[in-house]
Motif scaffolding. Structure first.
Motif, short mmCIF file in Angstrom:
data_model
loop_
_atom_site.label_atom_id
_atom_site.label_comp_id
_atom_site.label_asym_id
_atom_site.label_seq_id
_atom_site.Cartn_x
_atom_site.Cartn_y
_atom_site.Cartn_z
N LYS A 8 0.84 -1.20 0.00
CA LYS A 8 0.00 0.00 0.00
C LYS A 8 0.88 1.26 0.00
CE LYS A 8 -3.48 -2.73 0.34
NZ LYS A 8 -2.94 -3.92 -0.26
N HIS A 51 2.02 1.77 -3.53
CA HIS A 51 0.94 2.35 -4.35
C HIS A 51 0.83 3.85 -4.09
CE1 HIS A 51 -1.20 -0.98 -6.37
NE2 HIS A 51 -0.61 -1.71 -5.43
N ASN A 95 1.98 6.98 -7.04
CA ASN A 95 1.02 7.99 -7.48
C ASN A 95 1.38 9.38 -6.98
OD1 ASN A 95 -1.29 6.65 -9.05
ND2 ASN A 95 -0.85 5.23 -7.39
N ALA A 122 -1.70 8.83 -13.53
CA ALA A 122 -1.71 8.08 -12.27
C ALA A 122 -2.95 7.20 -12.17
CB ALA A 122 -1.63 9.05 -11.09
N SER A 143 -2.88 3.11 -12.24
CA SER A 143 -3.43 2.42 -11.07
C SER A 143 -4.51 1.42 -11.44
CB SER A 143 -4.01 3.44 -10.08
OG SER A 143 -3.01 4.31 -9.63
N ASP A 168 -5.74 -1.20 -2.68
CA ASP A 168 -4.65 -0.63 -3.48
C ASP A 168 -5.12 0.64 -4.17
OD1 ASP A 168 -2.99 -2.71 -2.77
OD2 ASP A 168 -3.22 -3.80 -4.66
N LEU A 169 -6.36 0.61 -4.69
CA LEU A 169 -6.90 1.81 -5.35
C LEU A 169 -7.11 2.95 -4.36
CD1 LEU A 169 -9.40 0.13 -7.83
CD2 LEU A 169 -7.19 1.19 -8.36
N ASP A 180 -3.75 4.40 -3.89
CA ASP A 180 -3.45 5.18 -5.09
C ASP A 180 -4.12 6.55 -5.02
OD1 ASP A 180 -2.05 3.01 -6.21
OD2 ASP A 180 -3.85 2.23 -7.18
#
Length: 91
Positions: free
Chosen positions: A17, A20, A24, A47, A51, A70-71, A74
């Motif tokens: 994480k 990520h 970004n 980015a 992602s 994860d998103l 991001d």
């Protein structure tokens, strides 16, 4: 010393994480160096595309884990990158 061990364990547990977030953040920050609103927008779009593409790749290939967290990491990286670029002063 015990607290330091806990911090390192936490970092190790959430390394993905953090990566990520960092990727970004760096993409948006790099675009924001030029203090041009359009370049920052392009940086944000890059980015987001990177992602989402990475998560789709993980899902399709099975080589990684497709994870909504994860998103989230991001998105937080993008927002913090925008804050650091001073986007409010640009727009």
């Amino acid at each position: 010393m015990e607290n330091l061990k806990k911090v390192f364990e936490l970092i190790k547990k959430h390394a993905d994480k953090i990566a990520h977030f960092a990727v970004n953040f760096c993409i948006v920050l790099a675009a924001g160096i030029f203090r041009n609103g359009w370049l920052v927008l392009i940086g944000v779009l890059i980015a987001v595309v990177v992602s989402v593409s990475k998560e789709i790749w993980d899902k399709v290939t099975g080589n990684g884990v497709c994870d909504w967290r994860d998103l989230v990491a991001d998105a937080i990286g993008i927002v913090v990158g925008l804050i650091f670029t001073g986007i409010g002063a640009i727009v």
